[in-house]
Design an enzyme around this catalytic site. Structure first.
Site, PDB file in Angstrom:
ATOM      1  N   ARG A   1     -59.445  -3.990  10.957  1.00 15.85           N
ATOM      2  CA  ARG A   1     -58.025  -3.728  11.355  1.00 15.85           C
ATOM      3  C   ARG A   1     -58.545  -2.461  11.078  1.00 15.85           C
ATOM      4  NH1 ARG A   1     -57.542  -7.936   8.026  1.00 15.85           N
ATOM      5  NH2 ARG A   1     -57.705  -7.067   5.987  1.00 15.85           N
TER       6      ARG A   1
ATOM      7  N   LYS B   1     -39.548   1.917   7.334  1.00 22.61           N
ATOM      8  CA  LYS B   1     -39.058   1.506   7.928  1.00 22.61           C
ATOM      9  C   LYS B   1     -38.926   0.144   7.125  1.00 22.61           C
ATOM     10  CE  LYS B   1     -40.609  -1.968  10.756  1.00 22.61           C
ATOM     11  NZ  LYS B   1     -41.764  -2.578  11.081  1.00 22.61           N
TER      12      LYS B   1
ATOM     13  N   LYS C   1     -33.369   2.466  14.769  1.00 18.05           N
ATOM     14  CA  LYS C   1     -34.333   1.647  15.328  1.00 18.05           C
ATOM     15  C   LYS C   1     -33.658  -0.105  15.948  1.00 18.05           C
ATOM     16  CE  LYS C   1     -38.991  -0.892  15.452  1.00 18.05           C
ATOM     17  NZ  LYS C   1     -40.787  -0.033  15.146  1.00 18.05           N
TER      18      LYS C   1
HETATM   19  C1  5MM Z   1     -45.601  -4.129  14.964  1.00 15.08           C
HETATM   20  O1  5MM Z   1     -45.070  -5.094  14.456  1.00 15.08           O
HETATM   21  C2  5MM Z   1     -43.998  -4.555  13.040  1.00 15.08           C
HETATM   22  C3  5MM Z   1     -44.543  -5.283  11.949  1.00 15.08           C
HETATM   23  O2  5MM Z   1     -44.263  -7.380  11.916  1.00 15.08           O
HETATM   24  P1  5MM Z   1     -44.055  -7.962  10.842  1.00 15.08           P
HETATM   25  O3  5MM Z   1     -43.534  -7.667   9.294  1.00 15.08           O
HETATM   26  O4  5MM Z   1     -43.395  -9.138  11.366  1.00 15.08           O
HETATM   27  O5  5MM Z   1     -45.731  -7.612  11.396  1.00 15.08           O
HETATM   28  C4  5MM Z   1     -42.405  -5.012  13.438  1.00 15.08           C
HETATM   29  O6  5MM Z   1     -41.881  -5.066  12.555  1.00 15.08           O
HETATM   30  C5  5MM Z   1     -42.203  -3.977  14.589  1.00 15.08           C
HETATM   31  O7  5MM Z   1     -42.372  -2.751  13.810  1.00 15.08           O
HETATM   32  C6  5MM Z   1     -40.903  -4.168  14.845  1.00 15.08           C
HETATM   33  O8  5MM Z   1     -40.942  -5.644  15.765  1.00 15.08           O
HETATM   34  C7  5MM Z   1     -41.088  -3.767  16.743  1.00 15.08           C
HETATM   35  O9  5MM Z   1     -42.057  -4.033  16.899  1.00 15.08           O
HETATM   36  P2  5MM Z   1     -42.325  -4.521  18.654  1.00 15.08           P
HETATM   37  O10 5MM Z   1     -43.854  -5.058  18.643  1.00 15.08           O
HETATM   38  O11 5MM Z   1     -41.238  -5.980  19.020  1.00 15.08           O
HETATM   39  O12 5MM Z   1     -41.698  -3.259  19.940  1.00 15.08           O
END
Ligand code: 5MM
Length: 342
Positions: free
Chosen positions: A46, A137, A220
């Site tokens: 990672r 966030k 967002k």
């Molecule tokens: C990168 O993914 C973020 C974390 O998701 P998990 O907590 O489910 O692991 C997610 O919050 C992301 O920042 C947002 O959904 C925007 O990502 P996308 O892929 O929708 O552009």
């Protein structure tokens, strides 16, 4: 709270031609992404993957204003011992941190979720600020389906988003407020507009009640888009027009900027939609990207966990970052899209 300072950071996050890299996948999500490219998810893999992204000098300096990190990553060092946070800062970008702790089933509301993580949040924010995070966030998840979302789910998620945002501002951290209406269902674009409108109204109502300074936050949201399983898929133009109209109705002009999530759209759709919205113009806030999947799918494929592929992974990331940077100014063309990164 120093609002002028929060506003300065928020404006830098949506500076012209720049957007955010959402690299805050939790353990389960990054494992899913790595499984898809045949890479074992370990602390080192990672780290190596994210270091590859953060060392993409062109993308990071010219197209990325900030990076949303996961708790593990904010404390990690690069292979040479440099803190990953420093790599981001050296590239001229701002480190940020995901502070929600995921979702739990919402009692009394079958199939619906509430985002958790408010306990001890004030203490965690102070530690993240000391480590260099200048924004945070929190993602709320609202699903569309038979009889959902309920007003309960919309309300409790908006309430938690506002609680989080108020705590962030008190800790001198800009909150990214992310109420995501999922695109997983078979609903059409108009149902998405209807639900997203309700969610945004409730979110801004809660932000107002809880005295969050709008000048010190970033929104967002999802775009107005057809559900993935819908038989009718809205065109790029319809997505752009309906999203812009919806946002104008719901988002006060005092908000410094809007950075969309990609939500499972293809790389090209996410770029084309952002570009089309910015071509409409005359908007009260900058519209940019805060993409996870739509920025990272290509570099993940190109890298595939091999040290020899780091250059290819960085090229793929740089290309997507550049395309979205152009889209954030309404200047993306298919010609540029087809020119692969040099
Ligand atoms: C990168 O993914 C973020 C974390 O998701 P998990 O907590 O489910 O692991 C997610 O919050 C992301 O920042 C947002 O959904 C925007 O990502 P996308 O892929 O929708 O552009």
């Amino acid at each position: 709270m120093n609002l002028a300072e929060l506003n300065k950071v928020a404006l830098a996050m949506v500076a012209s031609g720049k957007g955010l890299l959402a690299a805050d996948e939790s353990g389960g999500t990054i494992k899913k992404r790595f499984d898809a490219i045949g890479v074992e998810s370990t602390e080192n893999s990672r780290r190596d993957y994210r270091e590859m992204l953060f060392r993409s000098a062109d993308a990071m300096s010219n197209a990325i204003s900030g990076v949303i990190l996961y708790d593990e990553t904010i404390w990690q060092n690069a292979a040479d011992g440099t803190p990953l946070v420093k790599l981001i800062e050296q590239a001229g970008a701002i480190p940020g941190i995901k502070v929600d702790e995921g979702t739990q089933a919402l009692p009394g509301c079958p199939g619906e979720l509430v985002t958790v993580g408010l306990d001890k949040l004030a203490e965690r924010l102070a530690k993240y600020h000391a480590r260099g995070a200048r924004f945070a966030k929190w993602r709320a998840v609202i699903d569309i389906g038979q009889g959902i979302p309920s007003m309960t789910a919309i309300h409790v998620n908006a309430h938690a988003l506002a609680r989080y945002a108020a705590l962030c501002q008190q800790a001198q951290i800009v909150p990214i407020v992310e109420p995501e209406v999922l695109m997983d269902g078979d609903h059409d674009i108009d149902r998405c507009v209807e639900v997203t409108t309700q969610v945004l109204h409730e979110t801004f109502q809660q932000l107002r009640i809880q005295r969050v300074a709008l000048e010190g936050m970033i929104l967002k949201p999802n775009m107005a888009i057809s559900g993935k399983k819908s038989k009718t898929q809205a065109s790029v133009r319809e997505v752009a027009e309906k999203t812009v109209r919806m946002l104008k109705q719901c988002v006060p002009a005092a908000v410094p900027g809007i950075a969309f999530l990609s939500g499972g759209q293809s790389d090209l759709d996410a770029t084309a939609h952002l570009d089309a919205m910015n071509r409409i113009g005359g908007l009260p806030w900058p519209l940019t990207f805060s993409y996870g999947r739509a920025l990272q799918a290509a570099p993940q494929q190109a890298w595939a966990g091999k040290a020899d592929n780091v250059g290819a992974g960085q090229q793929a990331f740089t290309h997507r970052a550049r395309m979205n940077s152009l889209a954030s100014n309404g200047e993306w063309t298919t010609n540029q899209e087809n020119q692969k990164a040099a």
